[in-house]
Design an enzyme around this catalytic site. Structure first.
Site, PDB file in Angstrom:
ATOM      1  N   GLY A  29      12.527  29.056  40.153  1.00 26.72           N
ATOM      2  CA  GLY A  29      12.279  30.244  39.326  1.00 26.72           C
ATOM      3  C   GLY A  29      13.597  30.613  38.669  1.00 26.72           C
ATOM      4  O   GLY A  29      14.657  30.395  39.257  1.00 26.72           O
ATOM      5  N   TYR A  88       3.287  26.295  40.750  1.00 28.27           N
ATOM      6  CA  TYR A  88       3.011  25.476  39.570  1.00 28.27           C
ATOM      7  C   TYR A  88       3.104  24.003  39.920  1.00 28.27           C
ATOM      8  O   TYR A  88       3.808  23.602  40.843  1.00 28.27           O
ATOM      9  CB  TYR A  88       3.913  25.831  38.382  1.00 28.27           C
ATOM     10  CG  TYR A  88       5.381  25.570  38.558  1.00 28.27           C
ATOM     11  CD1 TYR A  88       6.201  26.500  39.172  1.00 28.27           C
ATOM     12  CD2 TYR A  88       5.961  24.398  38.063  1.00 28.27           C
ATOM     13  CE1 TYR A  88       7.562  26.280  39.308  1.00 28.27           C
ATOM     14  CE2 TYR A  88       7.327  24.168  38.189  1.00 28.27           C
ATOM     15  CZ  TYR A  88       8.116  25.115  38.818  1.00 28.27           C
ATOM     16  OH  TYR A  88       9.458  24.891  38.958  1.00 28.27           O
ATOM     17  N   ARG A 167       9.536  34.156  27.241  1.00 26.24           N
ATOM     18  CA  ARG A 167       8.429  33.232  27.537  1.00 26.24           C
ATOM     19  C   ARG A 167       7.133  33.923  27.133  1.00 26.24           C
ATOM     20  O   ARG A 167       6.524  34.644  27.919  1.00 26.24           O
ATOM     21  CB  ARG A 167       8.392  32.884  29.040  1.00 26.24           C
ATOM     22  CG  ARG A 167       9.600  32.168  29.555  1.00 26.24           C
ATOM     23  CD  ARG A 167       9.707  30.723  29.014  1.00 26.24           C
ATOM     24  NE  ARG A 167      10.934  30.090  29.485  1.00 26.24           N
ATOM     25  CZ  ARG A 167      12.103  30.138  28.851  1.00 26.24           C
ATOM     26  NH1 ARG A 167      12.227  30.783  27.704  1.00 26.24           N
ATOM     27  NH2 ARG A 167      13.167  29.531  29.360  1.00 26.24           N
ATOM     28  N   LYS A 225      24.038  31.894  24.053  1.00 26.16           N
ATOM     29  CA  LYS A 225      24.090  30.446  24.325  1.00 26.16           C
ATOM     30  C   LYS A 225      23.315  29.735  23.214  1.00 26.16           C
ATOM     31  O   LYS A 225      22.388  30.293  22.652  1.00 26.16           O
ATOM     32  CB  LYS A 225      23.444  30.161  25.692  1.00 26.16           C
ATOM     33  CG  LYS A 225      24.189  30.804  26.858  1.00 26.16           C
ATOM     34  CD  LYS A 225      23.305  30.933  28.102  1.00 26.16           C
ATOM     35  CE  LYS A 225      22.385  32.130  28.006  1.00 26.16           C
ATOM     36  NZ  LYS A 225      21.450  32.266  29.128  1.00 26.16           N
ATOM     37  N   ASP A 258      20.249  29.208  33.274  1.00 29.58           N
ATOM     38  CA  ASP A 258      20.346  29.914  34.567  1.00 29.58           C
ATOM     39  C   ASP A 258      21.673  29.596  35.257  1.00 29.58           C
ATOM     40  O   ASP A 258      22.323  30.470  35.841  1.00 29.58           O
ATOM     41  CB  ASP A 258      19.205  29.496  35.518  1.00 29.58           C
ATOM     42  CG  ASP A 258      17.825  29.661  34.894  1.00 29.58           C
ATOM     43  OD1 ASP A 258      17.672  30.512  33.990  1.00 29.58           O
ATOM     44  OD2 ASP A 258      16.896  28.925  35.301  1.00 29.58           O
TER      45      ASP A 258
END
Ligand code: AMP
Length: 302
Positions: A29, A88, A167, A225, A258
């Site tokens: 995650g 998932y 998302r 980024k 991340d």
């Protein structure tokens, strides 16, 4: 004196294919990835904890054991009797990965249900990290309270870091996603967007538009980024750029952002200057994308 880094969000069970009809069970995650790397990048004087919701079933227990093995504190995690963790499955079709999710009723979605508990968790933290995915999974009626709790923690002196991590499929609409993300930015000290996502949903033409939009919303430090492109950062409205090192072979870009966030924050929170901290973020991200998977064990010293 111990300092506390708290990441907030959802960790899911990941089923990754290992052969014909067989899968390996893992945990992943976005905010958990950042906590995992932050634990590796920060010295012992820092505690790294995760705030989420899990069930009381055996896979929830396994997830908690996974956090603890990684050195991530679990004391603030809420247990729910009537829910379990999201899941998932990754499937490979002609080398292309596709994802199917079972997360719409996950325990993590209830992490802001008990405001008193949430306030107490945030009060114990020096640094609070969350993302647009953290917000997206909350029921709409919990989002305002969650951001109020973050704002109150900031007022008490906590540093707030936020990655918009846009998302769309987790949100009701583009409008609600963009509005919530800007509200979250307005209560943050550091915002770490990825330009490609921001261009898609906010219509930014260049990274400087992204940085300006967040600066104008009151964010003191924005770090944009941009994949292999320059990182653009804006501190108190002044823009600077950093050329990320080339990566000879990009194997898997999962968790690039991340891991960048974790190494950047670890360096910045220990007082390094911004360019040094951004270079640390880019170095860790380069190692992570050169290997398969989100959580790459024992990255070289960054
Ligand atoms: P992103 O969220 O895709 O913009 O990527 C986050 C960070 O990962 C970037 O700022 C780079 O430091 C690194 N990164 C991502 N993709 C690449 C790439 N193709 N080559 C080199 N670095 C990359």
């Amino acid at each position: 004196m111990t300092r506390n880094f708290l990441a907030i969000g959802e960790c899911m069970v990941e089923m990754a294919p290992t052969g014909e009809g067989t899968y390996r069970l893992g945990f992943a995650g976005d905010t958990l990835n950042t906590a995992w790397y932050a634990r590796r990048m920060l010295p012992e004087a820092w505690d790294v904890s995760y705030l989420t919701g899990v069930g009381r079933d055996s896979v929830s227990e396994e997830m908690l054991a996974f956090f603890e093995d990684a050195g991530i504190g679990t004391d603030l995690i809420q247990r729910f009797d009537d829910r379990t963790v999201g899941l998932y499955i990754i499937q490979l079709n002609d080398g292309e990965r596709s994802f199917s999710y079972w997360r719409s009723d996950s325990a993590a979605r209830q992490l802001a249900r008990d405001r008193t508990r949430l306030d107490a968790a945030l009060a114990a933290s020096d640094v609070i990290y969350f993302s647009g995915i953290t917000l997206a999974i909350l029921p709409t009626e919990h989002r305002g309270g969650f951001l109020e709790a973050v704002k109150a923690a900031r007022k008490r002196g906590a540093t707030i870091a936020f990655d918009p991590n846009l998302r769309l499929r987790l949100w009701e609409s583009v409008e609600s996603m963009c509005a919530s993300v800007m509200e979250a930015a307005a209560v943050s000290d550091i915002v770490l967007p990825s330009f490609e996502d921001e261009a898609t949903f906010f219509g930014d033409v260049g990274p400087v538009d992204t940085a300006n939009r967040y600066s104008e919303a009151g964010v003191p430090l924005v770090i944009v980024k941009n994949g292999p492109g320059e990182v653009l950062w804006q501190a108190d409205g002044v823009p600077w750029t950093f050329q990320v090192p080339p990566v000879p072979e990009v194997v898997d870009t999962t968790a690039a952002g991340d891991s960048f966030n974790a190494a950047f924050l670890a360096s910045h929170l220990q007082g390094a200057d911004l360019e040094v901290s951004i270079a640390a973020g880019a170095r860790l991200a380069a190692q992570v994308i050169g290997r398969r998977g989100a959580l790459v064990e024992q990255p070289e010293a960054v």
